[in-house]
Scaffold this active site. Structure first.
Site, short mmCIF file in Angstrom:
data_model
loop_
_atom_site.label_atom_id
_atom_site.label_comp_id
_atom_site.label_asym_id
_atom_site.label_seq_id
_atom_site.Cartn_x
_atom_site.Cartn_y
_atom_site.Cartn_z
N CYS A 7 -26.76 11.91 -106.89
CA CYS A 7 -26.21 12.68 -105.78
C CYS A 7 -25.98 14.10 -106.24
O CYS A 7 -26.39 14.48 -107.34
CB CYS A 7 -24.95 12.04 -105.19
N CYS A 79 -27.56 11.20 -101.13
CA CYS A 79 -27.20 12.27 -100.21
C CYS A 79 -28.43 13.12 -99.95
O CYS A 79 -29.37 13.14 -100.75
CB CYS A 79 -26.06 13.13 -100.75
N CYS A 86 -34.35 16.62 -105.53
CA CYS A 86 -34.67 15.73 -106.64
C CYS A 86 -35.93 16.24 -107.34
O CYS A 86 -36.94 16.51 -106.68
CB CYS A 86 -34.91 14.31 -106.12
#
Length: 147
Positions: A7, A79, A86
Site C-alpha cells: 500500500c 489501495c 506499483c
C-alpha cells in the site's frame, strides 16, 4: 508461496492483511507487507487487530525494495495509489488489486473512526480468506476458528 501486500504507507491496510495472512495461512505461506513509503504503524490498526486476537505490533512499516518484488510470488496492492504506482514486477510474479478504502482517512468521533477501522479489518479478513482458499493456502480450520 510468498505473498507481499503493498500500500502507500504500510501503516494500516497492508499491515492488517499481513496479520490476517500470517494467522490464517498454512505453513507453506510466507507473508510480508510494504509501502511505497513508510508512514509508521497506525495504533488504531494495531488495536482493532488485537480485538480479533492478532498481534501486529511487532510488524514494521517498511518501504518497498526491488528485492521484495523479486522475492514475492504474488503482490496484492490494497489501495489505488499503490496499484497505480506499483513498479514493474519481475516475470512470473502475479499481481492482484484490492481497492480498499483507507481507514486512516475516517473522520468523526473516536467511536465512529474505530467503527471504520473494524469494518476495514473485517473486509480485509474476508479478502485474505478468499485469496488463501483460492490458492490452497488456508490453514486447516482457519475459516472457522473464531478469530
Amino acid at each position: 508461496m510468498k505473498l507481499l501486500f503493498l500500500c502507500t504507507g504500510n501503516a494500516c491496510r497492508s499491515q492488517m492483511a499481513e496479520g490476517w495472512a500470517r494467522t490464517l495461512g498454512g505453513d507453506a505461506l510466507e507473508v510480508r507487507s510494504a509501502g511505497l513509503e513508510a508512514h509508521g504503524k497506525n495504533p488504531r490498526a494495531i488495536a482493532v487487530m488485537a480485538e480479533a486476537g492478532i498481534d501486529i505490533s511487532g510488524q514494521e512499516s517498511t518501504p518497498l525494495t526491488p528485492e521484495m518484488l523479486d522475492w514475492a510470488d504474488l503482490v496484492v496492492t490494497v489501495c489505488g495509489h499503490a496499484d497505480a504506482h506499483c513498479p514493474a514486477l519481475p516475470p512470473g510474479t502475479q499481481k492482484r488489486h484490492w481497492p480498499l478504502e483507507d481507514p486512516a482517512r475516517a473522520s468523526g468521533s473516536e467511536v465512529q473512526v474505530m467503527q471504520v477501522f473494524r469494518a476495514s479489518r473485517d473486509e480485509i479478513r474476508r479478502r485474505v480468506e478468499a485469496l488463501l482458499g483460492e490458492l490452497g493456502m488456508l490453514r486447516e480450520g482457519a475459516a472457522h476458528d473464531g478469530h
